[in-house]
Design a protein around this motif. Structure first.
Motif, PDB file in Angstrom:
ATOM      1  N   THR A 186      -4.222   3.622  -3.840  1.00  0.00           N
ATOM      2  CA  THR A 186      -4.560   3.117  -2.185  1.00  0.00           C
ATOM      3  C   THR A 186      -5.852   3.796  -1.989  1.00  0.00           C
ATOM      4  N   ARG A 187      -5.392   4.867  -2.169  1.00  0.00           N
ATOM      5  CA  ARG A 187      -6.544   5.682  -1.956  1.00  0.00           C
ATOM      6  C   ARG A 187      -7.941   4.972  -2.324  1.00  0.00           C
ATOM      7  N   ASP A 247      -9.867   1.831  -1.751  1.00  0.00           N
ATOM      8  CA  ASP A 247      -9.697   2.389   0.380  1.00  0.00           C
ATOM      9  C   ASP A 247     -11.362   3.224  -0.049  1.00  0.00           C
ATOM     10  N   ARG A 262       1.191  -1.384   0.213  1.00  0.00           N
ATOM     11  CA  ARG A 262      -0.228   0.042  -0.400  1.00  0.00           C
ATOM     12  C   ARG A 262       0.476   1.125  -0.058  1.00  0.00           C
ATOM     13  N   PRO A 269       0.487   5.460  -3.011  1.00  0.00           N
ATOM     14  CA  PRO A 269      -0.481   5.482  -2.170  1.00  0.00           C
ATOM     15  C   PRO A 269      -1.748   6.430  -3.102  1.00  0.00           C
ATOM     16  N   ASN A 270      -1.447   6.970  -4.402  1.00  0.00           N
ATOM     17  CA  ASN A 270      -2.975   7.081  -5.549  1.00  0.00           C
ATOM     18  C   ASN A 270      -4.470   5.806  -5.140  1.00  0.00           C
TER      19      ASN A 270
END
Length: 248
Positions: free
Chosen positions: A214-215, A218, A207, A211-212
């Motif tokens: 993952t966002r 989520d 993750r 990061p993007n």
């Protein structure tokens, strides 16, 4: 989606004569039983189920109950038949009402072609950059150009904007049709395919490295893409509106 085919591969003179109803009446074969229109309609029925790779003059002849050689008195070959099929299918596109604005007219053009490609997925097997020059195809394109002429665009921009909308619709329709065909041919839906790979996200996905993504994951954003066509069409038309406004 099967490999691309090309329109306009047949004899240009014969194809255009057939498209515009100038080919004359066949002098051989079962004249009372067949018409070019019936041959084309039957070919579309076959292609809607089997695609263009499953279409042949022999299959059309068998469906119509005639010999294959009889069919050639109406349509010279599969190449010309595909051109006729494309134009006939495009004739299903509804025309805009008089007095509607450019946005409504372009939106109708986009939605009608979106639905057309889903009714006749085989159309996406034919590359779109060589027009068949048939009356229905030209009418649909002329209507779209007319929407932009009324908006005040010059001729080059009219072509550019129509190509933008057409390219968006065709690309999204191809993705949608590919998804449906993949499920039909493999017996595995997209949801099932992803479920079988859930372990990837749990065992292999880092993750912190993404990061993007993952966002987005989520937020469950991928599962809410059912309206992706609507979202993209609206943004495309918004961009055209902004271009028009910036021009004054």
């Amino acid at each position: 989606m099967s490999p691309a085919e090309y329109s306009g591969l047949g004899d240009p003179e014969r194809s255009i004569a057939l498209l515009w109803g100038k080919a004359g009446t066949p002098t051989r074969g079962p004249k009372q039983r067949l018409t070019v229109e019936r041959v084309v309609a039957t070919a579309i029925e076959i292609a809607d189920v089997d695609g263009l790779d499953g279409l042949s003059m022999r299959k059309v002849a068998e469906r119509l109950g005639v010999g294959t050689m009889s069919l050639y008195t109406y349509v010279p070959a599969k190449a010309e038949l595909v051109d006729l099929m494309l134009d006939r299918a495009t004739g299903e596109v509804r025309r805009p009402d008089e007095g509607t604005g450019w946005r409504e007219r372009l939106e109708l053009f986009a939605r009608e072609h979106w639905q057309l490609y889903h009714r006749h997925p085989w159309m996406l097997q034919v590359t779109g950059h060589r027009p068949v020059l048939g009356p229905n195809e030209l009418r649909a394109y002329d209507d779209a150009l007319g929407a932009l002429a009324e908006a005040g665009l010059d001729e080059r921009d009219m072509v550019g904007v129509v190509d933008l909308v057409e390219g968006y619709v065709r690309g999204k329709a191809r993705n949608s049709v590919d998804s449906a065909q993949a499920e039909r041919r493999t017996g595995v839906s997209d949801d099932q395919w992803w479920t079988a790979r859930q372990f990837f996200w749990e065992k292999h996905f880092e993750r912190a490295d993404y990061p993007n993504l993952t966002r987005v994951l989520d937020a469950d954003a991928f599962s809410r893409q059912g309206g992706a066509f609507e979202f993209g069409l609206a943004r495309t038309l918004d961009g055209i509106a902004r271009y028009l406004a910036d021009r004054g």
